[in-house]
Design a protein around this motif. Structure first.
Motif, short mmCIF file in Angstrom:
data_model
loop_
_atom_site.label_atom_id
_atom_site.label_comp_id
_atom_site.label_asym_id
_atom_site.label_seq_id
_atom_site.Cartn_x
_atom_site.Cartn_y
_atom_site.Cartn_z
N GLN A 12 0.83 -1.20 0.00
CA GLN A 12 0.00 0.00 0.00
C GLN A 12 0.87 1.26 0.00
OE1 GLN A 12 -2.83 -0.08 3.19
NE2 GLN A 12 -3.96 1.74 2.49
N VAL A 13 1.92 1.26 0.82
CA VAL A 13 2.84 2.39 0.85
C VAL A 13 3.55 2.53 -0.51
CG1 VAL A 13 4.95 3.30 1.90
CG2 VAL A 13 3.17 2.27 3.34
N GLY A 14 3.98 1.40 -1.06
CA GLY A 14 4.63 1.43 -2.37
C GLY A 14 3.72 1.96 -3.46
N PHE A 15 2.43 1.65 -3.38
CA PHE A 15 1.48 2.14 -4.37
C PHE A 15 1.42 3.66 -4.37
CE2 PHE A 15 -3.14 3.34 -4.91
CZ PHE A 15 -3.16 3.26 -6.30
N HIS A 16 1.38 4.27 -3.19
CA HIS A 16 1.29 5.73 -3.12
C HIS A 16 2.60 6.39 -3.58
CE1 HIS A 16 -2.72 6.20 -1.49
NE2 HIS A 16 -2.48 5.15 -0.70
N ALA A 17 3.73 5.73 -3.32
CA ALA A 17 4.99 6.25 -3.85
C ALA A 17 5.00 6.14 -5.38
CB ALA A 17 6.16 5.47 -3.25
N TRP A 18 4.50 5.03 -5.91
CA TRP A 18 4.43 4.79 -7.36
C TRP A 18 3.55 5.83 -8.04
CZ3 TRP A 18 0.30 3.09 -10.54
CH2 TRP A 18 0.67 2.56 -11.79
N LEU A 19 2.45 6.22 -7.40
CA LEU A 19 1.58 7.27 -7.95
C LEU A 19 2.35 8.58 -8.13
CD1 LEU A 19 -1.76 6.76 -5.97
CD2 LEU A 19 -1.30 6.14 -8.35
N GLN A 20 3.21 8.90 -7.16
CA GLN A 20 3.99 10.13 -7.28
C GLN A 20 4.99 10.03 -8.43
OE1 GLN A 20 3.40 13.05 -5.65
NE2 GLN A 20 1.61 11.92 -4.91
#
Length: 618
Positions: free
Chosen positions: A297-305
């Motif tokens: 989940q944390v990686g997903f939000h970093a990936w969005l950026q």
């Protein structure tokens, strides 16, 4: 008078007297002063020995013999003024046995463009197309950029694109973000994200969202979030692309902290004050545990950026895109969570009564404590400026007077019951100049409202462009400064068509508690400015738009900003300050961005401005 007012500032930075927009003096109540002092507190005795030094080549640090360790690792031994060839940047300095501290060496002036040009002011969320799922996105920004380049324009000025909490309902105001360091994934063009499949999308739901009368951020985000998550999984997640891994590592702890906050917000809500106690501090062990157990989940939000960074750079190309830096952030958001010790708890910022709103304004953002900002090595400010400039080539500082002083409103008080609190403006302006120099980015300071007499000179000396608005200026546009961005109106002011027809005044009275007399009087003042060009009272809204921009084009200012709302004869302004019930920040342009070039009123406006700037007549 200006120096007299500054002399009424006490040791806490609270200014006891102030002058309003009508030059009427006011004294702050003793109760307000007491409450603000309690919040500000007392800085440590050694503040001046620990706080950053912000200076320029050729100036003396006043430290005597000192050693500077530069960003690149080189060492300089100094005793006296900094050499003229001293590297610009963020260094460390130590004198004798004293503490090591930050040394900021600034050029003192912002980067400036060489040529006069024009561009569009864009509320991106409302400037959509059939491809953008009900909200203008970075693909639409690319379309606008390519069209602007074909027409000979030199820049775009866009609303803040900063992230809000990824929870419903999404915050609508671009000026109350959760962070000023990261961007809002609602602006992603989903079809251009790696791993996306059309099979992931409910086409009927997208169509319904796109046909909504107003921008429906919640419906759009639900659709985009689901499709983006599936694309993230299909692309291999956090470890699926070595380019992403490299980019993520380069962004360091700040990105991880923001991505963690985003994941926590999805689990526990958008305001960190309401989270379980162990999660309320970013450096807590419970937060570290959460990050480990919610790695995907944390990686997903970093990936969005990462996707936002890629798409923004593709959208801007070589054109200057001036991004807007809000005056503050949401008190429950990511930046407030990260720097909570530096915030003035129980305080929000706003503005006293002025021409924009005779009742005053409360913007809802908690301010940074000035002395704690210094002890934080100005990191919250530096990171916000640098991140907003990144990948775009321009910066507009909303309410730039906030670098000098901010109107603080104690909790439970009205907007008229606040006081100004001073900030270290010389340091902040020199930091802006350094970031501008590094990014070769033009900087515009939104200096509207109640402006102290010394502010224009301070901005001009740093190469910060002033903000000249036809609706506000008494002087003939020919007398406006060269170092300025000139415009007819702003997102907070009437469009030309709305002013001319009177519908804006009706809208303002319906949406606010402002007395009808104030609204009508304000409209008459603006109509008088518009009529200086000899415009007939029987003119059409299109003729009024032409007249307004023909007047604007007489200004020698470096940047002339054209409103897309004016170009399509929109009568509604994007925002009525001080209101929450009106559909602020949700209005759509009535024309798709890929069709703007075919609209007669748009074609006419471009011709009026380009011919006037080249010395011809439209």
């Amino acid at each position: 008078m200006d120096s007299d007012l500054r002399s009424t500032t006490d040791a806490w930075g609270v200014q006891h007297r102030w002058i309003d927009a009508d030059d009427v003096p006011h004294r702050v109540s003793e109760d307000t002063v007491r409450r603000l002092r309690d919040v500000i507190g007392v800085p440590p005795d050694d503040l001046e020995q620990r706080a950053p030094l912000v200076t320029r080549p050729g100036r003396d640090l006043g430290l005597g013999a000192a050693v500077v360790t530069c960003e690149d690792g080189t060492r300089w031994e100094l005793d006296g003024p900094l050499p003229d060839d001293m590297p610009l940047g963020y260094h460390r300095v130590r004198a004798g046995d004293g503490p090591e501290r930050l040394l900021v060496v600034s050029p003192g002036r912002c980067w400036l463009p060489d040529e006069r040009t024009w561009g569009w002011a864009v509320q991106l969320y409302g400037a959509g197309s059939a491809a953008s799922w009900g909200i203008g996105d970075l693909g639409d920004l690319r379309t606008l950029r390519e069209w602007t380049e074909r027409e000979g324009g030199g820049f775009l000025l866009v609303n803040p694109l900063h992230a809000v909490a990824p929870t419903l309902p999404l915050e609508a105001s671009p000026y109350l973000p959760a962070t000023r360091r990261f961007r809002n994934p609602v602006y992603l063009r989903v079809a251009e994200v790696p791993g996306h499949s059309a099979a992931d999308v409910d086409a009927d739901a997208v169509r319904r969202t796109a046909q909504s009368h107003l921008v429906d951020r919640d419906a759009t985000w639900e659709l985009k979030r689901a499709a983006l998550h599936r694309a993230h999984q299909r692309s291999g997640g956090a470890e699926g692309d070595p380019d992403f891994s490299t980019w993520r590592a380069e962004r360091g702890p700040a990105l991880e902290e923001f991505a963690t906050w985003s994941a926590l917000a999805e689990e526990h809500g958008p305001d960190w004050h309401t989270w379980p106690v162990g999660l309320r501090r970013p450096d807590g062990e419970d937060v570290a545990d959460f990050r480990r157990t919610h790695e995907e989940q944390v990686g997903f939000h970093a990936w969005l950026q990462w996707q936002l960074d890629v798409q923004l750079r593709a959208a801007t190309g070589d054109l200057t895109v001036i991004q807007d830096l809000p005056i503050g952030v949401s008190g429950g958001g990511a930046d407030a969570w990260a720097w909570q010790e530096g915030l003035a708890q129980g305080i929000t910022v706003g503005a006293p009564p002025d021409a924009l709103n005779t009742l005053g304004q409360d913007w809802g953002s908690p301010p940074m404590l000035p002395w704690r900002l210094r002890l934080a090595d100005y990191a919250p400010f530096i990171q916000s400026v640098r991140s907003t400039i990144s990948g775009a080539g321009g910066l507009r500082i909303d309410h730039v007077m906030g670098l000098f002083r901010l109107w603080w409103i104690p909790e439970g008080a009205g907007a008229t019951e606040g006081a100004y609190v001073r900030y270290p403006s010389d340091d902040l302006l020199d930091i802006v100049a350094l970031e501008s120099h590094r990014a070769r980015a033009v900087v515009v300071g939104e200096d509207l409202g109640t402006v102290e007499p010394h502010v224009p000179e301070a901005l001009s000396s740093r190469g910060v462009l002033s903000y000249k608005v036809l609706w506000f200026e008494e002087d003939d546009p020919e007398k406006w400064p060269v170092e300025a961005l000139a415009t007819v109106t702003t997102h907070d002011l009437p469009t030309v068509a709305g002013l001319w027809t009177g519908t804006d005044a009706e809208d303002q009275m319906a949406a606010t508690g402002m007395p009808e007399e104030d609204v009508r009087s304000g409209r008459e003042d603006l109509l008088e400015r518009l009529s200086r060009s000899g415009l007939s009272s029987q003119a059409t809204p299109a003729e009024a738009v032409d007249a307004a921009y023909r007047e604007l084009s007489r200004a020698p200012s470096l940047l002339l900003s054209l409103s897309l709302e004016d170009a399509v004869l929109e009568e509604r302004r994007p925002n009525v300050p001080g209101t929450v019930e009106r559909a602020n920040w949700r209005l759509r342009l009535p024309v798709a961005v890929d069709e703007l070039g075919d609209v007669p009123s748009v074609q006419r406006l471009v011709r009026v401005v380009t011919e006037a700037m080249s010395g011809g007549t439209a």
